[in-house]
Design an enzyme around this catalytic site. Sequence first.
Site, PDB file in Angstrom:
ATOM      1  CD  GLU A  84      10.999   0.162  -1.019  1.00  0.00           C
ATOM      2  OE1 GLU A  84       9.930  -0.325  -0.624  1.00  0.00           O
ATOM      3  OE2 GLU A  84      11.681  -0.361  -1.928  1.00  0.00           O
ATOM      4  CD  GLU A  97       1.965   0.953  -0.389  1.00  0.00           C
ATOM      5  OE1 GLU A  97       1.775   0.328   0.676  1.00  0.00           O
ATOM      6  OE2 GLU A  97       2.395   0.398  -1.428  1.00  0.00           O
ATOM      7  CE  LYS A 138       6.575  -0.308   0.869  1.00  0.00           C
ATOM      8  NZ  LYS A 138       6.632  -1.146  -0.345  1.00  0.00           N
ATOM      9  CD  GLU A 180       6.257  -6.806  -4.878  1.00  0.00           C
ATOM     10  OE1 GLU A 180       7.312  -6.130  -4.994  1.00  0.00           O
ATOM     11  OE2 GLU A 180       5.821  -7.192  -3.787  1.00  0.00           O
TER      12      GLU A 180
END
Length: 480
Positions: free
Chosen positions: A336, A327, A330, A273
């Site tokens: 985030e 997303e 999250k 990541e």
Amino acid sequence: MFWFSSKNQTMATHISLSCFLLLLTISTIAESGSIGINYGRVANNLPTPTQVVQLLKAQGFTRVKLYDTNSDVLTALANSEITVVVALPNELLSSTAKDQSFADNWVQANISKFYPATKIEAIAVGNEVFADPNNTTQFLVAAMKNIHSSLVKYNLDSAVKISSPIALSALQSSYPSSSGSFKPELIEPVIKPMLDLIRSTGSYFMVNVYPFFAYTGNSGQISLDYTLFKANPGVVDSGNGLRYNNLFDAQLDAVFAAMSAIKYDDVKVVVTETGWPSLGDSNEVGASQANAASYNGNLVRRVLTGGGTPLRPNDTLNVFVFALFNENQKTGPTSERNYGLFYPNQAKVYNIPLTMAELATVQTTPPANESKAQAPTTGDMSTSAVASGQTWCVANGNVGSEKLQAALDYACGEGGADCRPIQGGATCFDPNTLVAHASYAFNSFYQKNGRGAGTCDFGGAAYVVTQAPKFGTCTFPTGH
């Protein structure tokens, strides 16, 4: 002085520009790493897995990393030729560690059922387990061993590797890079047995690397250009004398140093990541669309143009960008929910090259709606920027000093660049660094040749920017 090397100068002056670029290009291709993407699904508005696979193919992604083993996703990926890393979630570590039959059943239901139609290359056993508030660290190694035993049982151990992504919070020290070390309480009970298993099974160490976190917490001490892979004077490691041109390399080398300190220099590393948010809260310094485009675009260039880190120059970089989509479910800070390269409707959050083919054709510029102060160094080429001539050529310090020196010698020799200003005592001698001197020489060559296509490349050793380079008080010309 960095720009002159008698051995390389003699060699460079005997080859034509086309041959020189061809040699560099062949070398670059041989040493290039890979870019994959993390496909997270903590959202209620994402495309179907089948649509996602088509998006991955359209964007040239050949590697994807998942956070589970969702059957719909694995079925959609079947026969796609996309290589897949799957995950066993943290909440299953305890059961997997305590019961071999649980591990066997999990592998049968989630791996052997889909392989080989779905090209599963590895299993991430847990994710950032050391940072898990549920304290699952004690189960990690046993779970990994049981999963491996299950892979052996189903004759999958040679095809499917096991590892576990760690966060940089597992390090006791990371600055300077040469002082990199793991937290003492993790070394004997977890790190060593995990690396022993990874080594014995021919797998690789998974590491999550986020310069964004270091920058947003220390923006007063860390240069944004250094963090975003932009042209900068670099930082010299006081422990080993190596020069770093970006924080990503420095953080990765801290991991390598920590591994070396406990005698695991031979274990390969994959960055599972890394990324940058396009939006954040007011206290998340640096979170912006422009900076995300700059970081991720320059990261792709860094990885695909080849070369390792200063500490491991011969190891290619294999990196998974976080993430494919924003997303919306999250939790945590705004950032985030804003790491995606794409919105859920599959539109790009920003334009960056993602493949070698795109790197070969796409130059660099800020988006038209961004201010100059926020401009990324990688993205779509702005027609107005090209028309006005406000483009410069700078060195890509990530290709390694040998390749950069050879390109610099050519530019100052047969290439005919005006390198007088970077000679000792001249106006652009300081800062006396290879990247600074090469940038001046490459820009001189670029401007002299009318900023023509291919005149700012040098086999990946240089690239175009739309902000005036900043090296000390030196002024870079924009034309001749």
